[in-house]
Design a protein around this motif. Structure first.
Motif, short mmCIF file in Angstrom:
data_model
loop_
_atom_site.label_atom_id
_atom_site.label_comp_id
_atom_site.label_asym_id
_atom_site.label_seq_id
_atom_site.Cartn_x
_atom_site.Cartn_y
_atom_site.Cartn_z
N GLY A 21 0.80 -1.22 0.00
CA GLY A 21 0.00 0.00 0.00
C GLY A 21 0.83 1.26 0.00
O GLY A 21 0.35 2.34 -0.32
N LEU A 22 2.09 1.14 0.39
CA LEU A 22 2.96 2.32 0.36
C LEU A 22 4.12 2.07 -0.59
O LEU A 22 4.03 2.26 -1.78
CB LEU A 22 3.49 2.61 1.76
CG LEU A 22 2.58 3.40 2.66
CD1 LEU A 22 3.23 3.54 4.02
CD2 LEU A 22 2.36 4.78 2.07
N GLY A 23 5.21 1.57 0.02
CA GLY A 23 6.42 1.36 -0.77
C GLY A 23 6.23 0.33 -1.88
O GLY A 23 6.88 0.42 -2.92
N THR A 73 -5.08 -0.75 4.38
CA THR A 73 -3.92 -1.62 4.19
C THR A 73 -3.72 -2.61 5.31
O THR A 73 -3.21 -3.70 5.12
CB THR A 73 -2.66 -0.75 4.06
OG1 THR A 73 -2.99 0.37 3.26
CG2 THR A 73 -1.54 -1.53 3.44
N ILE A 74 -4.11 -2.22 6.51
CA ILE A 74 -3.84 -3.07 7.67
C ILE A 74 -4.38 -4.48 7.47
O ILE A 74 -3.85 -5.45 8.00
CB ILE A 74 -4.42 -2.44 8.95
CG1 ILE A 74 -3.86 -3.15 10.18
CG2 ILE A 74 -5.94 -2.49 8.97
CD1 ILE A 74 -4.15 -2.45 11.47
N PHE A 75 -5.43 -4.61 6.64
CA PHE A 75 -6.02 -5.93 6.50
C PHE A 75 -5.14 -6.90 5.73
O PHE A 75 -5.32 -8.11 5.83
CB PHE A 75 -7.42 -5.84 5.89
CG PHE A 75 -8.44 -5.50 6.93
CD1 PHE A 75 -8.96 -6.48 7.76
CD2 PHE A 75 -8.84 -4.20 7.12
CE1 PHE A 75 -9.86 -6.17 8.75
CE2 PHE A 75 -9.74 -3.88 8.11
CZ PHE A 75 -10.26 -4.86 8.93
N ILE A 76 -4.22 -6.38 4.94
CA ILE A 76 -3.30 -7.33 4.32
C ILE A 76 -1.99 -7.41 5.08
O ILE A 76 -1.11 -8.19 4.74
CB ILE A 76 -3.05 -7.05 2.82
CG1 ILE A 76 -2.71 -5.59 2.60
CG2 ILE A 76 -4.25 -7.45 2.00
CD1 ILE A 76 -2.35 -5.30 1.17
N LEU A 77 -1.88 -6.64 6.17
CA LEU A 77 -0.72 -6.80 7.05
C LEU A 77 -1.08 -7.81 8.13
O LEU A 77 -2.22 -8.26 8.24
CB LEU A 77 -0.35 -5.46 7.68
CG LEU A 77 -0.02 -4.32 6.71
CD1 LEU A 77 0.28 -3.05 7.47
CD2 LEU A 77 1.16 -4.71 5.84
N ALA A 78 -0.08 -8.12 8.97
CA ALA A 78 -0.29 -9.16 9.98
C ALA A 78 -1.48 -8.87 10.91
O ALA A 78 -2.32 -9.74 11.13
CB ALA A 78 0.99 -9.37 10.78
N TYR A 89 -3.94 3.75 6.47
CA TYR A 89 -3.85 4.88 5.55
C TYR A 89 -2.53 5.60 5.81
O TYR A 89 -2.51 6.76 6.22
CB TYR A 89 -5.01 5.84 5.77
CG TYR A 89 -6.36 5.17 5.75
CD1 TYR A 89 -6.83 4.60 4.57
CD2 TYR A 89 -7.16 5.13 6.87
CE1 TYR A 89 -8.07 3.98 4.54
CE2 TYR A 89 -8.40 4.52 6.84
CZ TYR A 89 -8.84 3.95 5.67
OH TYR A 89 -10.06 3.34 5.64
N ALA A 90 -1.44 4.88 5.57
CA ALA A 90 -0.15 5.42 5.99
C ALA A 90 0.14 6.78 5.36
O ALA A 90 0.64 7.67 6.03
CB ALA A 90 0.95 4.44 5.64
#
Ligand SMILES: Cc1cc2nc3c(=O)[nH]c(=O)nc-3n(C[C@H](O)[C@H](O)[C@H](O)COP(=O)(O)O)c2cc1C
Ligand SMILES: Cc1cc2nc3c(=O)[nH]c(=O)nc-3n(C[C@H](O)[C@H](O)[C@H](O)COP(=O)(O)O)c2cc1C
Ligand SMILES: Cc1cc2nc3c(=O)[nH]c(=O)nc-3n(C[C@H](O)[C@H](O)[C@H](O)COP(=O)(O)O)c2cc1C
Ligand SMILES: Cc1cc2nc3c(=O)[nH]c(=O)nc-3n(C[C@H](O)[C@H](O)[C@H](O)CO)c2cc1C
Ligand code: SF4
Ligand code: SF4
Ligand code: SF4
Ligand code: SF4
Ligand code: FES
Lengths: 445, 220, 204, 199, 365
Positions: B118-120, D168-173, E139-140
């Protein structure tokens, strides 16, 4: 010359002592009817020594000590024994009591004082006198005093502390006592010191009673009282708890699970000291005591010398209780006293005060613990009441034991300080109850 | 004793059986696996060179990397390709970059990275306007990674500037032209570190390689 | 042997904090959720895992680099590793039982659980791959450190989790969440906190 | 019978969501539906094949070396899957990473071998392998769909909602943990509701 | 019983209690945040107002819906803890965050971090920080863009945050400028310190030296989350709380002290007693969310240890982690993660820092 002593922990509830602190002790009229429980002390109840229909004189033995850890009970009025049976007791249960109807004569038995001055009497003789007078601790725990004064020989006592702290809010009985019976208290203290053969004698008074401190300091100029060491205590609840008092004055700690004598100390209330003096010098048994009657729902508060067995109701009605306003009637102080469910219960040897409260405990809604740590800060024993109460709520009594629930002195500081208004003391008591049961079953194995 | 023998025999039989099956599979797939790897390599290289070139592997010595590639057309040398890496946000970013001898970037391809999803990890993002129902309806679309695309035609000899105000794939053609003229790329929003890492891959060694190659007279 | 100190530190930090086996790599979750109800058993399990992981990463590395690679049968990696690990655990169990009954009592019940623990297999497979920092294959020392540190990272997460779960025993968890779901939520929040370590690098 | 078996594998004894086995691959590869389905199929293949072989040769395997034999058989099929993926699905193989070899320690597979295939005949073992694999795959897909849609607003790599900004957190751990917690809590909720209604 | 005597209440002792209650504590903390709120509105104008309102409303709404609809219990809005979580979450968000994201964070903070565990008192991580960390991971990009307060923009500070100008490594300025983080790794600061101001001028930056920067940090003229910029306003509120005995002095002082000490020891200038070496730690404790975190978030009683010794360990631990993440980590800001990480250790800390009880001696039984 007064040093200032204190201990770690504790709380500062408002004193509320002004209403009664300046009122002299009045003698309260003997009641129409006295109900005298045979169990007013820790230990075996007294054995009944009268029967229905007997006529008794004031001061006559109506119950004999039922064993070593026990104390005799005396009639507090003269009259006829109308019944012997279970009556309400301020500790909540029904207890075998003697009901005496006042004949109005106040005929008193003849006291037999010591035949020699106390300084010459052997300790055993004095203890014998104290035992015969039915003296029990008047500071609240009502432990038979003669037992306390006979420590086993392997536990030498070097320090006696007279407890004039009176840290409970509202109560002023001990305070008035120190003002009005200064000399008797100090003499009683000397007797105690002699009996246990202690080297040091302290009298501890909270600094919010400057007049009492002054009065006692005056007396200390007298040659005979020279050996007494006054100790000015910081005003903080529970300064009067014996463990705290010992810690404050001697910097010693009563070992966990042990007794004051395990660290060479004995603590006695000022009232007890005075009763000892009266028993030794006059042979007078313990059948009356000073009670503070106060609280927002009492119109005429004061301190009264009350016969044991006077129903609470008689006392509070004489002081014009406002029944509409009264929500709770408490025997003892607001921090440790017991809420009464039946006002027919009598005044007993350890009743230091009657408090009629007009409000319920502040904060009516119970929140869950927010881990603020106030209770930890407040606990004079350094327990973690928040955890222990949670263990108890979930029935994890072993954990509660591991976190030292049995060391709790039930002083109530934690619950006082708790912003979530959790009744921590309730859980501590419950935890202690179960922990005792667990310990017992472990010992049996 | 007999027992142990029996156990060992059973185990051995199972193990042998398993070994045979695996070996059989391996000999049937091994070639394909190697072919796959070669294909990957080629695809990565082809992506950084224009179509229709012939690519040769070279081994170099200091200061050149041990392996690099040259691309040739009929008319002569088209460019070089180097594998480079640089520290990104969460680990190394590996790229392969194709450059003309003049320093003009022919193409850039991200080989591997460990950047944050989502970022890098948008360094290799392919912007797609396609929704799931478009696909269900059968529309198709050709996509290419926007971030690496913008390096094309920039010069490695000049500092590559980073513009953080927009992202390339949202830019108008006019703006794109302007960016190219000023040797500028757009950053990935919120991932300047990754952006800079990719830029560093190109700027760190490649100019030196080119200079060296030029001075050593390589031009075949 | 030349030892790259920086690489070892980087491996350690990554294994314990950044790529924590449980909270970031998703390895060893079954024992993580199964043995984290009590702190005492969490510590026991943690110790057992550290021990087995260390030994396993050494042995599998040796086998991989001196047996499988030279004879070009590295595709047998999975079979060989799992056999080695299974027999290793057996061996450890038997040795402990014989020589250190105390330790066996402490770790014994956890050892069989470890055989099918993907954390052990995971570290062996990772060690057979490439070092994230140098893009080179792991050296022996590096894989040893990776093994120990991954075990420590696992234990750290396990012990923290056990502490929290013991505390949650005292909380009023809504009924549908009681049991495993709240344990997952807890692990999720722990993983969020561990994101704070991402990008940690002492040598930049 | 098949229906009951299916119900058992997918609902009553779902390996991931009910038995909480094989959590690692379930969480690690459920970041996208493609990965989830890929892993599910791979594991199911191993599950069915090992069940077949084990139920066939169970008579000849001595009790004491039972487990090592099962492990070897499972590892064999895992290796086959590994090689096949490498050769024909390199992309997927890269995505699944070390979780392909880790199928070998997947508690579900050894558990079924031990608990079922070693005691039942071929036909039942195949069915068991199939329904359990299906349960595993379905659970993975559920997790993967939630995570892919919420975490990258995509399904099977394709955009889903216009204007939705993925978390994005949902595809992170952490998101993996939250997703499975949520799914399990839902299952508990409905089960408790049903039980509450019955009693 | 006589007619005038109604039923008396009985309960266990004590019969008097301190007037402080859970709602009163929470309200006091809200009051203590008013100066910081005022500062944020002054500096960020409408943005601060909108974000705070959105967070508060969505926290309250989430709490209410969960309690009323899912748990079917009486409303708990009256304990004000959800209000407080809302305010603190808002204070931890960058001003330009779209309000709907703030609402998402609030739902997570209250719904997952707090009520999944049973509500006030049962959560083990700080809900507001969990909400912020959730948003950062989700939402970085918008969560790491910190613009200069509108107040200063209006006065010509158009390019970016002041802090960026001070601490961004000089070489970076070549990359161009935008979304400044208030506190990129501070290895950069010292570089900036050594960079002659002339170079900065060349790059169209105002010359800013530390003497000028510190007061600005103190009063909040920097880019950052809306509630964290003004150290003065935060300290004011904390003094009030300390006076009311709601927060102790240990956690904040040890936390800030540890960060100060470590950043001073590792100040990177190569010396310890030059004015530059001393300015680095001062800068560090004023910049970023440290004040907000140390004074209002590490002191959250629910998620910090109950024992006195435990509180000290907690404070020092937060300090060490903040330093580590700031200096070596990938995030510009270490405060929220250090507090979250230390939250995880609270059960263990509490367990191993049990106070020694009165009269504890060796058991000779
Ligand atoms: C079972 C029991 C036995 C006791 N034995 C002794 C004793 O032998 N000597 C002594 O000095 N006090 C003894 N005490 C009294 C305690 O030391 C203490 O004075 C009493 O519990 C009242 O204390 P408190 O009013 O602070 O609660 C005993 C108390 C209890 C309950
Ligand atoms: C919390 C607490 C507070 C106490 N406060 C007093 C007090 O103010 N005055 C007092 O005489 N005894 C007080 N006591 C009782 C003493 O601990 C102790 O029992 C008493 O002084 C012993 O003397 P006695 O046996 O003559 O009653 C308190 C006990 C506790 C546990
Ligand atoms: C969870 C998280 C992951 C991040 N991942 C990356 C990343 O992969 N690449 C990157 O360059 N920056 C990443 N960052 C952001 C950096 O910490 C830093 O804030 C950013 O590079 C500053 O860039 P900007 O100038 O575009 O705001 C991440 C931040 C967070 C909170
Ligand atoms: C001094 C103090 C600090 C607090 N800090 C926070 C905080 O940082 N975040 C938060 O969500 N709640 C905070 N609260 C409110 C409350 O404790 C919190 O909502 C609970 O953690 C919810 O169970 C604080 C409360 C107090 C008294
Ligand atoms: S009641 Fe018990 S736990 Fe509470 S403060 Fe007193 S001694 Fe401590
Ligand atoms: S005082 Fe009350 S709210 Fe505070 S920690 Fe103790 S029990 Fe919990
Ligand atoms: S002691 Fe009484 S009030 Fe307390 S839990 Fe037991 S029954 Fe209930
Ligand atoms: S042990 Fe405690 S709870 Fe039980 S009756 Fe006695 S005081 Fe009450
Ligand atoms: S799947 Fe990883 S331990 Fe079970």
């Amino acid at each position: 010359m007064f040093g200032k002593y204190s201990f770690r922990g504790g709380v500062h509830p408002s004193h509320n002592k002004d209403q009664t602190a300046s009122r002299n002790i009045e003698t309260f009229p003997a009641p129409e009817r006295a109900i005298i429980p045979l169990s007013q002390h820790i230990g075996t109840p007294a054995k009944i020594a009268v029967k229905r229909g007997d006529t008794v004189k004031t001061g006559q033995v109506i119950g004999e000590a039922g064993g070593f850890v026990s104390a005799p009970v005396h009639a507090s009025i003269s009259g006829k024994v109308v019944s012997v049976g279970p009556f309400p007791h301020p500790l909540g249960r029904r207890v075998t009591s003697v009901e005496i109807e006042n004949d109005g004569t106040n005929e008193t038995v003849e006291f037999n004082p010591s035949d020699k001055p106390w300084r010459e009497a052997a300790p055993q003789e004095i203890v014998q006198k104290i035992s015969a007078a039915g003296i029990v601790g008047m500071g609240g725990a009502s432990f038979p005093t003669h037992v306390k004064l006979s420590p086993p020989s392997n536990k030498p006592i070097d320090t006696v502390i007279i407890n004039g702290a009176e840290c409970e809010p509202y109560l002023t009985a001990d305070h008035r006592f120190m003002l009005e019976k200064t000399e008797q208290i100090l003499l009683g203290a000397l007797i105690i010191k002699k009996v246990v053969g202690a080297a040091k004698l302290f009298i501890g008074i909270e600094e919010n009673k400057p007049d009492a401190i002054e009065k006692i300091t005056e007396q200390l100029n007298k040659e005979i009282f020279k050996e007494i060491i006054p100790a000015k205590l910081q005003t903080k609840y529970p300064q009067g708890g014996e463990k705290q008092l010992i810690a404050a004055i001697t910097r010693r700690q009563v070992p966990s699970g042990g007794l004051p004598m395990d660290c060479g100390c004995i603590v006695q209330n000022v009232g007890t000291a005075c009763a000892i003096w009266e028993a030794v010098s006059e042979g007078k048994p313990l059948y009356q005591r000073v009670v503070t009657v106060t609280g927002p729902a009492i119109r005429k508060p004061g301190n009264f010398l009350v016969r044991i067995g006077t129903p609470i109701k008689t006392l509070v009605e004489k002081c014009e209780i406002d029944y509409d306003a009264a929500q709770k009637v408490i025997m003892g102080g607001p921090m440790m006293g017991l809420a009464q469910s039946d006002l027919d219960a009598p005044i007993i040897k350890s009743s230091s005060g009657i408090l009629a409260h007009s409000t319920l405990t502040a904060g009516t809604r119970d929140y869950d613990c927010i881990s603020c740590g106030n209770c930890v800060k407040a606990c004079p024993i350094n327990l973690v009441p928040s955890f222990i109460s949670k263990f108890v709520q979930k029935g994890l009594y072993e954990d509660a034991m591991a976190w030292n629930v049995l060391d709790c002195i039930e002083c109530g500081s934690c619950a006082y300080a708790c912003p979530a208004k959790i009744n921590l003391v309730h859980y501590m008591k419950l935890g202690k109850f179960h922990a005792m049961a667990i310990r017992k079953s472990q010992e049996q194995k | 004793m007999l027992d142990i023998l029996k156990l060992s025999i059973a185990l051995t039989i199972v193990a042998i059986g398993s070994g045979l099956v695996v070996a059989f599979t391996y000999y049937n797939t091994g070639e394909e696996i190697q072919a796959q790897e070669r294909r990957n390599q080629m695809e990565a290289l082809e992506a950084v060179f224009p179509d229709g070139v012939e690519i040769k592997t070279r081994s170099g010595n200091n200061p050149l990397p041990s392996t690099y590639w040259v691309a040739q057309t009929d008319s002569g040398l088209a460019g070089y390709a180097f594998k480079q890496k640089s520290k990104g946000y969460a680990g190394d970013i590996q790229v392969i970059v194709g450059v003309a001898p003049s320093g003009e970037i022919l193409g850039l391809n991200i080989l591997s990275h460990k950047e944050t999803p989502g970022l890098g990890d948008r360094v290799s993002e392919k912007p797609s306007k396609k929704y799931i129902w478009n696909v269900l309806a059968g529309t198709s679309e050709k996509t290419s990674p926007w971030f690496t695309e913008q390096f094309k035609d920039l010069s490695v000899f000049e500092e590559i500037k980073i513009d953080k105000s927009t992202e390339y794939h949202t830019c108008s053609d006019e703006k794109k032209g302007k960016l190219e003229k000023t040797n500028t790329i757009t950053a990935i929003t919120g991932a300047t570190i990754s952006t800079r890492a990719v830029k560093n891959c190109i700027r760190k060694n490649v100019p030196e390689y080119l200079n060296y190659l030029k001075s050593s007279g390589e031009s075949s | 042997m030349n030892i790259d100190f920086i690489s070892l530190v980087q491996i350690s930090i990554a294994a314990v904090f950044i790529n924590n086996f449980v909270l970031s790599r998703f390895l060893g979750l079954c024992p993580f959720f199964g043995v984290s109800k009590k702190l005492s058993s969490a510590v026991g399990m943690g110790m057992a895992v550290i021990f087995v992981m260390t030994v396993a990463s050494m042995i599998t590395w040796i086998i991989f680099h001196y047996l499988l690679v030279p004879y070009e049968v590295d595709y047998l990696r999975t079979i060989v590793f799992i056999l080695v690990i299974a027999s290793l655990v057996q061996l450890v169990e038997m040795t402990l039982q014989k020589f250190s009954p105390v330790l066996y009592d402490a770790l014994g019940i956890y050892l069989p659980l470890i055989t099918t623990n993907c954390a052990i297999m995971g570290v062996a497979v990772l060690n057979a791959g490439k070092n994230d920092f140098t893009q080179e294959p792991y050296s022996f020392i590096e894989s040893l450190v990776n093994g120990i540190m991954s075990g420590i990272g696992f234990t750290l997460a396990l012990v923290l989790m056990a502490g929290i779960r013991e505390k949650l025993e005292l909380a009023n968890i809504p009924r549908p969440l009681q049991g495993l779901p709240i344990a997952f939520v807890t692990a999720g929040l722990m993983a969020i906190a561990f994101l704070g370590f991402s990008g940690l690098n002492f040598f930049k | 019978m098949i229906k009951e078996e299916l119900k058992r594998g997918i609902i009553a004894e779902n390996p991931i969501l009910v038995l909480a086995l094989g959590l690692c691959p379930a969480l690690a590869v459920s970041t996208s539906l493609q990965n989830g389905l890929g892993m599910g199929c791979a594991a199911t293949f191993v599950l069915i094949c090992s069940n077949i072989i084990i139920s066939l040769i169970k008579k000849w395997i001595p009790e004491k070396v039972r487990i090592p034999c099962y492990i070897v058989i499972i590892a064999t099929f895992v290796t086959i899957v590994e090689l096949t993926l490498k050769a024909y699905f390199p992309e997927l193989n890269n995505q699944l990473g070390i979780f392909v070899p880790l199928i070998v320690v997947n508690c579900v597979i050894l558990g079924r071998a031990e608990a079922f295939a070693s005691k039942n005949n071929l036909g039942r073992s195949i069915i068991d392998g199939f329904v359990m694999g299906l349960g595993f795959t379905l659970a993975l897909c559920i997790l993967a769909i939630i995570r892919e849609v919420l975490g990258s607003n995509k399904l099977w790599g394709l955009k889903v909602f216009p204007g939705f900004r993925p978390m994005t957190i949902f595809i992170l751990a952490p998101g993996g943990f939250f997703t499975i917690a949520f799914v399990m809590a839902m299952i508990n909720y409905f089960r408790q509701k049903k039980e509450g209604g019955q009693s | 019983m006589s007619s005038e005597q109604k039923l008396l209440h009985i309960s266990t002792s004590p019969h008097v209690k301190h007037i402080e209650t859970v709602p009163s504590i929470m309200l006091c903390v809200c009051l203590a945040l008013i100066p910081a709120f005022a500062a944020s509105v002054y500096l960020f104008r409408l943005k601060a107002l909108v974000l705070t309102a959105v967070c508060v409303i969505s926290c309250l709404a989430t709490e209410w819906s969960i309690v009323r609809f899912l748990l079917k219990k009486p409303s708990t809005l009256g304990d004000f803890s959800a209000l407080l979580t809302g305010i603190l979450l808002a204070f931890n968000l960058p001003p330009d965050l779209p309000p709907w994201m703030a609402a998402v964070g609030s739902v997570f903070a209250i719904g997952v971090a707090k009520w999944a565990f049973g509500g006030l008192g049962h959560n083990f991580v700080n809900p507001a920080l969990a909400g912020r960390a959730f948003l950062t991971a989700s939402y970085a990009a918008p969560m790491t863009v910190f613009n200069v307060p509108d107040f200063w923009k209006a006065r010509g500070w158009t390019i970016s945050g002041l802090s960026e100008k001070i601490i961004r490594p000089v070489s970076d300025t070549l990359d161009g400028i935008s979304g400044a983080t208030p506190l990129p790794t501070f290895s950069g600061i010292t570089e900036a310190l050594h960079a002659e101001s002339a170079r900065l001028v060349d790059l169209q930056f105002h010359i800013i030296d530390f003497q000028e920067a510190l007061p600005r940090l103190f009063f909040g003229n920097v880019g950052g989350c809306i509630g964290e910029t003004s150290a003065a306003a935060l300290i004011l509120g904390a003094i009030f709380l300390w006076y009311k005995h709601i927060i102790g002095i240990r956690v904040p002082v040890l936390y800030i002290g540890t960060v100060f000490l470590l950043t001073w020891l590792f100040n990177g200038t190569g010396s310890f007693f030059t004015s530059e070496a001393l300015l680095v730690p001062v800068y560090q404790i004023l910049a970023g969310g440290l004040m907000l975190g140390a004074l209002f978030m590490a002191t959250d009683m629910v998620t910090s240890p109950v024992t006195p010794k435990g509180k000290m360990i907690f404070g020092v631990g937060c300090g060490i982690l903040t330093f580590t993440i700031r200096k070596f980590g990938g995030y510009p800001e270490g405060v929220s993660y250090s507090i979250l990480l230390m939250n995880l250790t609270v059960p263990l800390i509490d367990r191993y820092t049990r106070p020694k009880i009165y009269g504890k001696v060796k058991k000779n039984a």
